[in-house]
Design a protein around this motif. Structure first.
Motif, PDB file in Angstrom:
ATOM      1  N   LEU A 165       1.055  -0.714  -0.324  1.00  0.00           N
ATOM      2  CA  LEU A 165      -0.592  -0.049   0.208  1.00  0.00           C
ATOM      3  C   LEU A 165       0.564   1.392  -0.144  1.00  0.00           C
ATOM      4  CD1 LEU A 165      -3.047  -1.159   2.505  1.00  0.00           C
ATOM      5  CD2 LEU A 165      -3.183  -1.153   0.118  1.00  0.00           C
ATOM      6  N   LEU A 166       1.988   1.198   0.416  1.00  0.00           N
ATOM      7  CA  LEU A 166       3.390   2.451   0.689  1.00  0.00           C
ATOM      8  C   LEU A 166       3.395   2.905  -0.692  1.00  0.00           C
ATOM      9  CD1 LEU A 166       3.907   4.362   2.163  1.00  0.00           C
ATOM     10  CD2 LEU A 166       5.994   2.715   3.385  1.00  0.00           C
ATOM     11  N   ILE A 167       3.800   0.998  -1.288  1.00  0.00           N
ATOM     12  CA  ILE A 167       4.617   1.847  -1.799  1.00  0.00           C
ATOM     13  C   ILE A 167       3.440   2.423  -3.558  1.00  0.00           C
ATOM     14  CG2 ILE A 167       5.561   0.016  -4.603  1.00  0.00           C
ATOM     15  CD1 ILE A 167       6.617  -1.870  -2.482  1.00  0.00           C
ATOM     16  N   GLN A 168       2.487   1.796  -3.761  1.00  0.00           N
ATOM     17  CA  GLN A 168       1.167   2.404  -4.389  1.00  0.00           C
ATOM     18  C   GLN A 168       1.439   3.828  -4.401  1.00  0.00           C
ATOM     19  OE1 GLN A 168       0.448   1.176  -7.242  1.00  0.00           O
ATOM     20  NE2 GLN A 168       1.790  -0.694  -6.041  1.00  0.00           N
ATOM     21  N   LEU A 169       1.030   4.134  -2.212  1.00  0.00           N
ATOM     22  CA  LEU A 169       0.734   5.467  -2.476  1.00  0.00           C
ATOM     23  C   LEU A 169       2.291   6.542  -2.713  1.00  0.00           C
ATOM     24  CD1 LEU A 169      -0.528   7.578  -0.412  1.00  0.00           C
ATOM     25  CD2 LEU A 169       0.661   6.964   1.622  1.00  0.00           C
ATOM     26  N   THR A 170       3.269   6.270  -2.853  1.00  0.00           N
ATOM     27  CA  THR A 170       4.414   6.825  -3.323  1.00  0.00           C
ATOM     28  C   THR A 170       4.600   7.216  -4.538  1.00  0.00           C
ATOM     29  OG1 THR A 170       5.751   5.019  -3.218  1.00  0.00           O
ATOM     30  CG2 THR A 170       5.586   6.690  -0.823  1.00  0.00           C
ATOM     31  N   THR A 171       4.321   6.380  -5.128  1.00  0.00           N
ATOM     32  CA  THR A 171       4.401   6.146  -6.792  1.00  0.00           C
ATOM     33  C   THR A 171       3.464   6.737  -7.606  1.00  0.00           C
ATOM     34  OG1 THR A 171       5.168   3.325  -6.847  1.00  0.00           O
ATOM     35  CG2 THR A 171       3.536   4.333  -8.916  1.00  0.00           C
ATOM     36  N   LEU A 172       2.623   7.156  -6.490  1.00  0.00           N
ATOM     37  CA  LEU A 172       1.070   8.391  -6.950  1.00  0.00           C
ATOM     38  C   LEU A 172       1.882   9.379  -6.713  1.00  0.00           C
ATOM     39  CD1 LEU A 172      -1.884   6.452  -5.941  1.00  0.00           C
ATOM     40  CD2 LEU A 172      -1.465   6.668  -8.311  1.00  0.00           C
ATOM     41  N   TRP A 173       2.778   9.473  -6.076  1.00  0.00           N
ATOM     42  CA  TRP A 173       2.643  11.208  -5.398  1.00  0.00           C
ATOM     43  C   TRP A 173       3.668  10.949  -6.875  1.00  0.00           C
ATOM     44  CZ3 TRP A 173       0.521  14.799  -2.508  1.00  0.00           C
ATOM     45  CH2 TRP A 173       0.265  15.113  -2.189  1.00  0.00           C
ATOM     46  N   ALA A 174       4.551  10.281  -7.027  1.00  0.00           N
ATOM     47  CA  ALA A 174       5.529  10.474  -7.952  1.00  0.00           C
ATOM     48  C   ALA A 174       5.132  10.982  -9.429  1.00  0.00           C
ATOM     49  CB  ALA A 174       6.304   8.874  -8.258  1.00  0.00           C
ATOM     50  N   ASP A 175       4.275  10.603  -9.748  1.00  0.00           N
ATOM     51  CA  ASP A 175       3.439  10.744 -10.847  1.00  0.00           C
ATOM     52  C   ASP A 175       2.370  11.870 -10.436  1.00  0.00           C
ATOM     53  OD1 ASP A 175       3.465   8.144 -12.041  1.00  0.00           O
ATOM     54  OD2 ASP A 175       1.596   7.519 -11.503  1.00  0.00           O
ATOM     55  N   ILE A 176       2.408  12.752  -9.950  1.00  0.00           N
ATOM     56  CA  ILE A 176       1.428  14.372  -9.552  1.00  0.00           C
ATOM     57  C   ILE A 176       2.540  14.781  -9.963  1.00  0.00           C
ATOM     58  CG2 ILE A 176      -0.955  13.280  -9.512  1.00  0.00           C
ATOM     59  CD1 ILE A 176      -0.386  14.225  -6.909  1.00  0.00           C
TER      60      ILE A 176
ATOM     61  N   LYS B  87       3.485  11.201 -17.705  1.00  0.00           N
ATOM     62  CA  LYS B  87       3.103  10.235 -18.051  1.00  0.00           C
ATOM     63  C   LYS B  87       1.756   9.722 -17.323  1.00  0.00           C
ATOM     64  CE  LYS B  87       4.241   6.097 -19.517  1.00  0.00           C
ATOM     65  NZ  LYS B  87       4.788   4.711 -20.612  1.00  0.00           N
ATOM     66  N   ASN B  88       1.972   8.691 -16.204  1.00  0.00           N
ATOM     67  CA  ASN B  88       0.986   8.014 -15.845  1.00  0.00           C
ATOM     68  C   ASN B  88      -0.458   9.265 -15.629  1.00  0.00           C
ATOM     69  OD1 ASN B  88       2.076   5.376 -15.835  1.00  0.00           O
ATOM     70  ND2 ASN B  88       2.626   5.894 -14.121  1.00  0.00           N
ATOM     71  N   TYR B  89      -0.222   9.701 -15.602  1.00  0.00           N
ATOM     72  CA  TYR B  89      -1.216  11.416 -14.644  1.00  0.00           C
ATOM     73  C   TYR B  89      -1.554  12.315 -15.776  1.00  0.00           C
ATOM     74  CZ  TYR B  89      -2.326  16.274 -12.667  1.00  0.00           C
ATOM     75  OH  TYR B  89      -2.932  16.580 -12.593  1.00  0.00           O
ATOM     76  N   PHE B  90      -0.349  11.841 -17.079  1.00  0.00           N
ATOM     77  CA  PHE B  90      -1.202  12.835 -18.081  1.00  0.00           C
ATOM     78  C   PHE B  90      -2.030  11.515 -18.532  1.00  0.00           C
ATOM     79  CE2 PHE B  90      -1.322  13.340 -22.432  1.00  0.00           C
ATOM     80  CZ  PHE B  90      -1.493  14.385 -22.710  1.00  0.00           C
ATOM     81  N   ALA B  91      -2.227  10.424 -18.842  1.00  0.00           N
ATOM     82  CA  ALA B  91      -3.048   9.681 -19.173  1.00  0.00           C
ATOM     83  C   ALA B  91      -4.381   9.689 -18.583  1.00  0.00           C
ATOM     84  CB  ALA B  91      -3.085   7.890 -19.262  1.00  0.00           C
ATOM     85  N   ASN B  92      -4.392   9.414 -17.058  1.00  0.00           N
ATOM     86  CA  ASN B  92      -5.044   8.598 -16.195  1.00  0.00           C
ATOM     87  C   ASN B  92      -6.241  10.852 -16.352  1.00  0.00           C
ATOM     88  OD1 ASN B  92      -6.387   6.908 -14.230  1.00  0.00           O
ATOM     89  ND2 ASN B  92      -3.226   7.544 -15.010  1.00  0.00           N
ATOM     90  N   LEU B  93      -5.439  12.271 -16.209  1.00  0.00           N
ATOM     91  CA  LEU B  93      -6.564  13.089 -16.446  1.00  0.00           C
ATOM     92  C   LEU B  93      -6.437  13.873 -17.989  1.00  0.00           C
ATOM     93  CD1 LEU B  93      -6.996  16.041 -15.355  1.00  0.00           C
ATOM     94  CD2 LEU B  93      -4.453  17.335 -15.914  1.00  0.00           C
ATOM     95  N   PHE B  94      -5.955  13.216 -19.491  1.00  0.00           N
ATOM     96  CA  PHE B  94      -6.389  13.076 -20.593  1.00  0.00           C
ATOM     97  C   PHE B  94      -7.351  12.438 -20.683  1.00  0.00           C
ATOM     98  CE2 PHE B  94      -7.229  12.566 -24.657  1.00  0.00           C
ATOM     99  CZ  PHE B  94      -6.301  13.093 -25.335  1.00  0.00           C
ATOM    100  N   LYS B  95      -8.230  11.373 -20.029  1.00  0.00           N
ATOM    101  CA  LYS B  95      -8.955  10.428 -20.387  1.00  0.00           C
ATOM    102  C   LYS B  95     -10.008  11.005 -18.876  1.00  0.00           C
ATOM    103  CE  LYS B  95     -11.279   5.942 -19.792  1.00  0.00           C
ATOM    104  NZ  LYS B  95     -10.733   4.735 -19.542  1.00  0.00           N
ATOM    105  N   LYS B  96     -10.166  11.785 -18.252  1.00  0.00           N
ATOM    106  CA  LYS B  96     -11.149  12.413 -16.970  1.00  0.00           C
ATOM    107  C   LYS B  96     -11.677  13.489 -17.808  1.00  0.00           C
ATOM    108  CE  LYS B  96     -11.700  15.030 -12.718  1.00  0.00           C
ATOM    109  NZ  LYS B  96     -12.727  13.627 -12.161  1.00  0.00           N
ATOM    110  N   GLU B  97     -10.696  14.647 -18.556  1.00  0.00           N
ATOM    111  CA  GLU B  97     -11.482  15.999 -19.414  1.00  0.00           C
ATOM    112  C   GLU B  97     -11.913  15.521 -20.642  1.00  0.00           C
ATOM    113  OE1 GLU B  97     -11.028  18.904 -18.144  1.00  0.00           O
ATOM    114  OE2 GLU B  97     -10.906  18.107 -16.183  1.00  0.00           O
ATOM    115  N   MET B  98     -10.999  14.715 -21.643  1.00  0.00           N
ATOM    116  CA  MET B  98     -11.752  14.421 -22.567  1.00  0.00           C
ATOM    117  C   MET B  98     -12.695  13.268 -22.465  1.00  0.00           C
ATOM    118  SD  MET B  98     -10.703  16.833 -24.714  1.00  0.00           S
ATOM    119  CE  MET B  98     -10.596  16.782 -26.232  1.00  0.00           C
ATOM    120  N   GLY B  99     -13.035  11.990 -21.352  1.00  0.00           N
ATOM    121  CA  GLY B  99     -13.957  10.746 -22.261  1.00  0.00           C
ATOM    122  C   GLY B  99     -13.391   9.706 -22.578  1.00  0.00           C
TER     123      GLY B  99
END
Length: 530
Positions: free
Chosen positions: A363-374, A455-467
């Motif tokens: 859980l900690l690895i996933q948490l820090t990975t997400l922070w690194a993305d954004i 890359k990960n953050y952009f991919a998720n944000l793009f899908k959120k904004e553009m559908g």
């Protein structure tokens, strides 16, 4: 500056010991060296050192004879023997002569050797102030502690080696059956170098006299956690468990009231011999770790309060990184809390300490990975990772871990919501670039670099904004451009190349998937030929 005489028949070993130790830092100096007992005795008689370090097997006069002769002229000299495991019969005689410590040659490490010498030096000062009994009436405290430490670590050794260590322990005043108490400090409390160990030892010294019938030996393990071995015939009686519990309770009260220190005491079952001490140590440590599920600051008895992990399920609890990432990027706080709640409920049901450690790390690895993305600043991410690891290491119970992860993931989601609004313009910029350069080769990594997002953050944000995903949107742009070009006289294969899909077969396949017709069928419709 305390003087040391070093006796070893092999020059390379003497040279190695002299070279690997920072003698000046320890407040020691090698005042002499010898290759056998005869040379060493002459040196000692002329100018007695404070500490003698000697090999056992040597020509002319061996280490045992040397120690015996030294005791006649310097009964209080501190002596450390250098030994091989196969020299145990000699070592037993050296123990009877009252050595302060011993070093196994094959295990010699500079840090451990220096730590041992520092303790021997400290015992010189203690002896000068305290006086007391003749140094070789019994095995010295330093040696007793080292024996007990080696015994609890002997589980992986050969039966012969374990038997040899048990034989050494037989020279202590403590006799089987045995029971072991493991005192585990609260995470974040002062450690071995900051007074935690000394506070526990002092509290034990004040508590133990009330249990006059109890024989006890105190020693620290490699992590600086204090352990107490209780021995003698009382240790094997049924009421001894209650007595050990009372001793543990008295210790915890003393630590809380006098030292403001919180600890947990794990108590093993009774064992019948020294060779079983590793098992007793494992039981006591396992009992102390059970505080994760029932709370800290208490006494926990193995086999009574703690009976092992529950056999609720044998499968590992699976953590889905994809599911966690999707919920975080979609800012689904409620759903993520439910997901974490289910994980911690399952761990509470199983009551498996090792499982909690593994799942918490994931859980900690996933948490820090997400922070690194954004995060835009890698240094801040490194600082956050360090902070998270330090905070998590201080958590004692499963409930504390659960609350910590809930809060940490909620903070991440709130931060994600905050940065979304600022980064929407980056998505618009990316879309404009895609519309103008659709004919070029274009990757998710390249476009995210263009707008300075991971890359990960952009991919998720793009899908959120553009559908839709980056690739889906790029493909739609290309197909729309292809529709326009199909009204011209250009060949279908050339049109695919012009819109960035150079493979004719793949272009036809993608075109039909999106429009429902092939490029040639679409052209016929546009021209009114269908």
């Amino acid at each position: 500056m305390h003087r040391v005489v070093l006796v070893e028949d092999e020059y390379i070993v003497r040279f190695g010991i002299k070279s690997m130790i920072d003698w000046e830092k320890l407040g020691l100096t090698v005042s002499g060296e010898a290759s056998n007992g005869v040379e060493a005795l002459a040196l000692i008689q002329e100018n007695p050192p404070d500490i003698l370090i000697t090999d056992i097997k040597m020509p002319q006069m061996d280490g045992i004879t040397l120690i015996s002769e030294v005791r006649k002229v310097c009964p209080r000299m501190k002596i450390v023997i250098l030994s091989n495991l196969e020299d145990f019969q000699y070592a037993k005689e050296a123990i009877r002569q009252g050595v302060s410590d011993y070093v196994i040659k094959s295990d010699m490490m500079p840090r451990d050797f220096e730590s041992m010498l520092a303790k021997v030096k400290a015992s010189i000062a203690e002896g000068a102030h305290a006086g007391g009994e003749h140094p070789h009436v019994a095995v010295e405290p330093l040696l007793r502690e080292k024996l007990l430490l080696e015994l609890i670590e002997s589980g992986e050794r050969s039966a012969e080696s374990r038997k040899a260590l048990a034989g050494k322990a037989a020279h202590t005043a403590l006799k089987p059956p045995l029971c072991l108490l493991h005192v585990s400090k609260q995470a974040g409390e002062p450690g071995i170098r900051h007074g935690g160990e000394s506070a526990i030892r002092q509290a034990l010294a004040e508590v133990l006299p009330a249990y006059a019938e109890v024989q006890a030996e105190v020693f620290a393990d490699r992590l600086g956690e204090v352990n107490v071995v209780l021995g003698g015939k009382e240790a094997g009686k049924p009421e001894s468990s209650e007595q050990a519990w009372q001793l543990g309770e008295a210790l915890l009260v003393r630590l809380r009231d006098d030292c403001a220190l919180t600890a947990t005491v794990g108590i093993s079952r009774s064992v019948t011999g020294w060779t079983e001490l590793p098992q007793a140590y494992e039981q006591a440590v396992a009992a102390a770790k059970y505080r994760m599920f029932i709370g800290e600051g208490i006494v926990i008895r193995y086999g009574v309060d703690y009976v092992g992990a529950r056999s609720v399920g044998t499968e590992m609890i699976k953590i889905s990184p994809q599911q966690i990432h999707a919920m975080v990027y979609a800012a689904q706080g409620k759903e993520l809390r439910s997901y974490l709640e289910a994980i911690f409920s399952e761990m509470a049901l199983r009551q498996d300490y090792e499982l909690v450690q593994i799942v918490s790390l994931e859980l900690l690895i996933q948490l820090t990975t997400l922070w690194a993305d954004i995060a835009s600043d890698p240094e801040s991410v490194m600082g956050l990772k360090k902070q998270y690891y330090e905070q998590l290491a201080k958590l004692e119970t499963l409930e504390q871990s659960k609350a910590w992860f809930m809060q940490a993931y909620e903070s991440l989601i709130q931060h994600m919501i905050g940065v979304y609004s600022n980064d929407r313009t980056s998505i618009l910029k990316a879309v404009q670039y895609m519309q103008m350069n659709y004919q070029q080769e274009m990757s998710l990594q390249a476009i995210s670099n263009l707008v300075h997002l991971s890359k990960n953050y952009f991919a998720n944000l793009f899908k959120k904004e553009m559908g839709e995903s980056f690739l889906e949107h790029l493909t739609l742009i290309r197909i729309e451009k292809a529709k326009t070009l199909l009204a011209s006289e250009l060949k279908t294969a050339d049109i695919g190349h012009l819109v960035g899909i150079p493979d004719p077969k793949y272009f036809s396949k993608v075109f039909k998937k999106i429009t429902g017709v092939s490029p040639s069928e679409y052209r016929a419709r546009v021209r009114g030929e269908a």
